[in-house]
Scaffold this active site. Structure first.
Site, PDB file in Angstrom:
ATOM      1  N   HIS A 134       2.207   2.176  -3.432  1.00 29.23           N
ATOM      2  CA  HIS A 134       1.313   2.949  -4.306  1.00 29.23           C
ATOM      3  C   HIS A 134       1.532   4.452  -4.102  1.00 29.23           C
ATOM      4  O   HIS A 134       1.564   5.226  -5.063  1.00 29.23           O
ATOM      5  CB  HIS A 134      -0.150   2.617  -3.985  1.00 29.23           C
ATOM      6  CG  HIS A 134      -0.647   1.359  -4.609  1.00 29.23           C
ATOM      7  ND1 HIS A 134      -0.596   1.113  -5.965  1.00 29.23           N
ATOM      8  CD2 HIS A 134      -1.236   0.256  -4.055  1.00 29.23           C
ATOM      9  CE1 HIS A 134      -1.127  -0.072  -6.230  1.00 29.23           C
ATOM     10  NE2 HIS A 134      -1.521  -0.613  -5.093  1.00 29.23           N
ATOM     11  N   GLU A 142       0.824  -1.210   0.000  1.00 29.18           N
ATOM     12  CA  GLU A 142       0.000   0.000   0.000  1.00 29.18           C
ATOM     13  C   GLU A 142       0.859   1.263   0.000  1.00 29.18           C
ATOM     14  O   GLU A 142       0.564   2.234  -0.710  1.00 29.18           O
ATOM     15  CB  GLU A 142      -0.956  -0.004   1.195  1.00 29.18           C
ATOM     16  CG  GLU A 142      -1.947  -1.159   1.212  1.00 29.18           C
ATOM     17  CD  GLU A 142      -2.806  -1.237  -0.045  1.00 29.18           C
ATOM     18  OE1 GLU A 142      -3.032  -0.197  -0.680  1.00 29.18           O
ATOM     19  OE2 GLU A 142      -3.239  -2.348  -0.389  1.00 29.18           O
ATOM     20  N   GLU A 175      -0.559  -2.282  -9.797  1.00 34.26           N
ATOM     21  CA  GLU A 175      -0.560  -3.294  -8.750  1.00 34.26           C
ATOM     22  C   GLU A 175       0.717  -4.130  -8.800  1.00 34.26           C
ATOM     23  O   GLU A 175       1.323  -4.420  -7.767  1.00 34.26           O
ATOM     24  CB  GLU A 175      -1.791  -4.200  -8.893  1.00 34.26           C
ATOM     25  CG  GLU A 175      -3.110  -3.512  -8.599  1.00 34.26           C
ATOM     26  CD  GLU A 175      -3.195  -2.998  -7.180  1.00 34.26           C
ATOM     27  OE1 GLU A 175      -2.695  -3.680  -6.260  1.00 34.26           O
ATOM     28  OE2 GLU A 175      -3.753  -1.902  -6.979  1.00 34.26           O
TER      29      GLU A 175
END
Length: 271
Positions: free
Chosen positions: A140, A137, A197
């Site tokens: 990102h 996370e 991703e």
């Protein structure tokens, strides 16, 4: 016609000049919305979210979320400093919160604002699994994926507007809107999201390893995620994420490289 051409030129110029370099890949990425505008908005949204949800404080799980988040942030800064990006994180305002929610989810807003839902902790099965989740996370945010997705959406909308201005025949315009909507989503936006991703998987794996967490655990985490989904995931072509099998294979192949990267920082043993 002149208005149409002017609009298209403005869109293209905006895309070309509004670029930033991804420090983890060296590639130029779209940055139509600068972080100087994006971060304050993200921070405000994060604060609003916290007021509307139950934040868990003072528990061992909450302490674990903070501990892992801090280690991941330090590892990211070490990597960036070592690779010529000192100061890259100056505008980040790291914050780590555990929120009571049964959803199997975690996220990191642009600028380093992190939420972990209690529903994902049983699948994490401890600190190393949580590091794999939070590393992904945080990746990102580090790679500015939110900024890129927003920029891509602006371009997608801009091309749609240009098409509607250029096509005068109503039937042709309706056909354009139908096919462009589907084509741009399946052929551009969804692959764009899947690429993000995969990129976040790699960056997150490297960062968790530099933070001292075993990168082999990332593939094991996704095996558990796959079991949890019970085969209900959509086909990869129609998904924002790679398939679980693709993801597990990719993480397995990258884990040795992540250990090699960690060794450059003197990290040779992992928890």
């Amino acid at each position: 016609m002149k208005l149409k051409n002017t609009f298209i030129i403005l869109v293209m110029v905006g895309v070309i000049v509004s670029c930033a370099t991804n420090p983890f890949t060296g590639k130029k990425t779209m940055a139509i919305v600068p972080n100087s505008q994006l971060f304050p908005t993200a921070f405000a949204q994060y604060d609003q979210f916290l007021t509307e949800n139950k934040v868990i404080k003072g528990t061992s799980d909450a302490a674990m979320v903070t501990r892992v988040g801090q280690k991941i942030a330090v590892a990211a800064e070490r990597w960036l400093n070592a690779n010529g990006y000192a100061g890259y994180l100056n505008d980040y305002k790291w914050e780590y919160n555990l929120v009571e929610d049964k959803a199997i989810n975690a996220w990191c807003m642009p600028g380093g604002k992190i939420v972990v839902y209690t529903g994902i902790l049983p699948i994490a099965k401890g600190e190393t699994g949580l590091a794999a989740i939070m590393g992904h996370e945080v990746a990102h945010a580090l790679a500015n994926h939110g900024q890129q997705r927003m920029s891509a959406a602006y371009v997608q909308q801009g091309v749609a507007i240009a098409g509607n201005i250029a096509i005068k025949d109503e039937q042709s315009r309706n056909a354009f809107n139908q096919y462009y909507g589907i084509g741009s989503q399946v052929g551009v936006m969804l692959p764009f999201s899947r690429a993000h991703e995969t990129e976040a998987d790699k960056i997150g794996l490297y960062i968790m390893a530099i933070a001292g967490y075993n990168p082999d655990e990332a593939a094991e985490l996704w095996k558990r995620m796959s079991t949890q989904s019970s085969g209900q995931a959509p086909p990869e072509l129609l998904s924002t994420h790679p398939s679980n099998d693709s993801r597990i294979a990719n993480l397995t192949s990258l884990a040795p490289k992540a250990k090699e990267e960690a060794a450059k920082f003197g990290v040779t043993s992992f928890r």
